[in-house]
Design an enzyme around this catalytic site. Structure first.
Site, PDB file in Angstrom:
ATOM      1  N   GLU A   3      -2.622   6.042  -6.005  1.00 34.03           N
ATOM      2  CA  GLU A   3      -3.705   6.242  -6.678  1.00 34.03           C
ATOM      3  C   GLU A   3      -3.897   7.204  -7.563  1.00 34.03           C
ATOM      4  OE1 GLU A   3      -7.223   6.490  -4.025  1.00 34.03           O
ATOM      5  OE2 GLU A   3      -6.529   4.933  -2.769  1.00 34.03           O
ATOM      6  N   GLU A  31      -4.798   7.460   3.040  1.00 34.40           N
ATOM      7  CA  GLU A  31      -5.702   8.755   2.844  1.00 34.40           C
ATOM      8  C   GLU A  31      -6.077   9.252   4.596  1.00 34.40           C
ATOM      9  OE1 GLU A  31      -8.446   9.604   0.008  1.00 34.40           O
ATOM     10  OE2 GLU A  31      -6.952   9.710  -1.501  1.00 34.40           O
TER      11      GLU A  31
HETATM   12  C1  IDC Z   1     -13.891   5.610  -4.115  1.00 36.77           C
HETATM   13  C2  IDC Z   1     -14.679   4.898  -4.965  1.00 36.77           C
HETATM   14  C3  IDC Z   1     -16.111   5.114  -5.142  1.00 36.77           C
HETATM   15  C4  IDC Z   1     -16.605   5.091  -3.630  1.00 36.77           C
HETATM   16  C5  IDC Z   1     -15.888   5.965  -2.530  1.00 36.77           C
HETATM   17  C6  IDC Z   1     -15.993   5.766  -1.108  1.00 36.77           C
HETATM   18  O1  IDC Z   1     -14.208   4.942  -6.454  1.00 36.77           O
HETATM   19  O2  IDC Z   1     -16.944   4.206  -5.750  1.00 36.77           O
HETATM   20  O3  IDC Z   1     -17.999   5.549  -3.320  1.00 36.77           O
HETATM   21  O4  IDC Z   1     -14.417   5.595  -2.798  1.00 36.77           O
HETATM   22  O5  IDC Z   1     -15.864   4.662  -0.828  1.00 36.77           O
HETATM   23  C7  IDC Z   1      -9.695   8.082  -2.849  1.00 36.77           C
HETATM   24  C8  IDC Z   1      -9.878   6.993  -2.108  1.00 36.77           C
HETATM   25  C9  IDC Z   1     -10.709   5.748  -2.689  1.00 36.77           C
HETATM   26  C10 IDC Z   1     -11.749   6.602  -3.711  1.00 36.77           C
HETATM   27  C11 IDC Z   1     -11.046   7.124  -4.587  1.00 36.77           C
HETATM   28  C12 IDC Z   1     -11.812   7.405  -5.919  1.00 36.77           C
HETATM   29  O6  IDC Z   1      -8.748   6.556  -1.486  1.00 36.77           O
HETATM   30  O7  IDC Z   1     -11.075   4.923  -1.814  1.00 36.77           O
HETATM   31  O8  IDC Z   1     -12.508   5.527  -3.989  1.00 36.77           O
HETATM   32  N1  IDC Z   1     -10.357   8.252  -4.276  1.00 36.77           N
HETATM   33  O9  IDC Z   1     -12.622   8.777  -5.579  1.00 36.77           O
HETATM   34  N2  IDC Z   1      -9.203   9.458  -2.446  1.00 36.77           N
HETATM   35  C13 IDC Z   1      -9.319  10.318  -3.650  1.00 36.77           C
HETATM   36  C14 IDC Z   1      -9.984   9.648  -4.613  1.00 36.77           C
END
Ligand code: IDC
Length: 469
Positions: free
Chosen positions: A335, A210
């Site tokens: 994802e 990302e």
């Molecule tokens: C999210 C985790 C959450 C955490 C956040 C920051 O689920 O617990 O607080 O990251 O570290 C992404 C990212 C992925 C995210 C996921 C879901 O690549 O790391 O994890 N997400 O929110 N992009 C969109 C959504």
């Protein structure tokens, strides 16, 4: 040559024994051909799995984040999953400028072995959120960046911290290769590639999770940002070359800049362009979150907005289709979901229609509660994620439909020479009283009721498999 291949198709005994024995099959090397992943039997492979990303140092250690044990690997394999997107971190790889952490590389290699032993193909994802721990995120080591939060600058946390002026300045440092930050990243990824290049279970390396455009981000709305993406693509090309230098066979996964998640198209690989992308080393990794569902979860916006999800997924997939059409590389949804069962079918159906593989976000959300620990893929989640699907096809897939409610699975493919039969994983969640199967243009060569259905073609006509409870 055709004769040799045709003879080989008939000798399925080895595969038959394998599939019916409870012992797992090691993950063999996959290679890219056009938009497909092929296995060592020349079958087209479809990958279903989960993310496993540990975001706190030392990143792949047993601890609060997650642990990948042999037990996890067995659990995943038992439910038919054949891939994991395993987070690795630049900070973990190179904790000090220019100094690789060999012990971290060993741990990553160990987890790959544990998963590979259960037939699970591992995509190594160079993960980041919010660029670095400097902003309360993860990914880039502190030494790699000069920018720091401004005194008194509010930090709203994930995901809004991407709007912080100081973080945007730091992303510009990345794209400008300030202080050689990208060169160091290249060294770190090359070391990772070299460390795992002899491991057939490694599906590839994803260059960066990302990526955010930095101060260019406003130019990405409302139609994507060709100027930024050109620069961004050059970075991808450089990192890809770096990895190819040490591991020429290892697939490298490219990901669009993350305004993609705000429904922007990518302009990577826009014409005119002479692509290294057709050299059968590059794959496309994209995320398929519903913006409305994410806004409800993270920004407290009204839940009713999820009504907009199907249209939003449609748009994301049209962007992915465009990219695949102009590059002819394999795509994977690396994802989606994020614990919202309401949006799963939106992604899974579209992935099925296109034979695109996926990684659900996230494994720890599956095994969080005590109930989930008892039966991690029980309930609605398991019903959706644990699917009957063709893991390996001796031919070209033509159409597939899986009904997560009834377990009905219909599949048509055009048979082609391969050295093992088509292998269909049969969900352990949908057929409590067994399943019935009928095949046109082929025959079943596995034992009745087997959890892995093996099918052989009987001619050159399309093969149709119809399986139901
Ligand atoms: C999210 C985790 C959450 C955490 C956040 C920051 O689920 O617990 O607080 O990251 O570290 C992404 C990212 C992925 C995210 C996921 C879901 O690549 O790391 O994890 N997400 O929110 N992009 C969109 C959504």
């Amino acid at each position: 040559l055709a004769l040799v291949a045709a003879t080989a198709v008939l000798s399925v005994d080895g595969a038959r024994v394998h599939a019916e024995s409870p012992s797992p099959q090691r993950a063999g090397e996959l290679r890219i051909q056009g938009r497909w992943f092929l296995d060592e039997h020349d079958r087209r492979v479809l990958l279903h799995g989960v993310n496993n990303v540990d975001k706190t140092a030392p990143y792949v250690q047993p601890g609060d984040g997650f642990t990948v044990t042999a037990e996890d690997a067995r659990l995943l394999a038992r439910h038919g999953f054949n891939t994991v997107r395993l987070g690795v971190s630049f900070d973990g790889l190179m904790p000090n400028r220019g100094e690789l952490d060999e012990r971290y590389l060993d741990r990553v290699a160990h987890v790959v072995d544990v998963l590979g032993a259960e037939g699970i193909h591992v995509l190594l994802d160079n993960h980041q959120d919010g660029l670095s721990e400097i902003w309360g995120g993860n990914g880039f080591p502190e030494w790699a960046l000069e920018s720091r939060p401004f005194p008194g600058e509010p930090n709203p946390g994930f995901p809004l911290y991407y709007l912080m002026p100081s973080m945007n300045r730091a992303w510009d440092e990345v794209w400008n290769n300030s202080n050689g930050v990208l060169d160091h990243l290249g060294d770190a990824l090359a070391a990772l590639a070299e460390r795992v290049s002899d491991k057939p279970a490694v599906l590839g390396i994803e260059l960066l999770n990302e990526p955010w455009p930095g101060t260019a981000f406003p130019t990405c709305f409302p139609a994507g940002c060709p100027a930024f993406d050109r620069e961004y693509q050059a970075v991808h090309e450089r990192l890809t070359e770096r990895i190819k230098g040490v591991a020429p066979e290892l697939p490298v996964f490219w990901e669009p800049n993350v305004t993609w998640n705000q429904l922007m198209p990518t302009h990577m690989a826009d014409p005119p362009w002479t692509p290294p992308i057709t050299d059968e080393r590059v794959a496309f990794s994209f995320h398929d979150y519903c913006l409305a569902s994410q806004a409800a979860t993270y920004l407290g916006l009204p839940e009713e907005l999820v009504g907009a999800c199907p249209a939003q997924h449609e748009l994301t997939w049209s962007h992915a289709d465009d990219f695949v059409a102009r590059t002819n590389v394999p795509a994977m949804v690396t994802e989606f979901g994020d614990g919202d069962p309401r949006v799963l079918a939106n992604t899974l159906q579209r992935a099925d229609e296109r034979f695109v593989g996926w990684h659900y976000w996230h494994y720890t959300s599956v095994v969080g509660s005590a109930e989930e620990r008892r039966d991690p893929f029980g309930g609605e989640l398991g019903k959706q994620l644990v699917r009957t699907y063709p893991r390996a096809t001796a031919g070209t897939p033509e159409s597939m439909d899986f009904d997560a409610e009834t377990g009905r699975f219909e599949y048509t493919y055009q048979p082609e020479p391969a050295t093992a039969p088509t292998e269909i994983y049969v969900s352990d969640r949908h057929y409590p009283n067994g399943y019935e199967v009928s095949v046109r243009g082929g025959r079943v060569v596995s034992a009745p009721g087997s959890s892995v259905l093996l099918v052989e073609s009987t001619g050159s006509e399309p093969v149709t498999v119809d399986l139901r409870a």
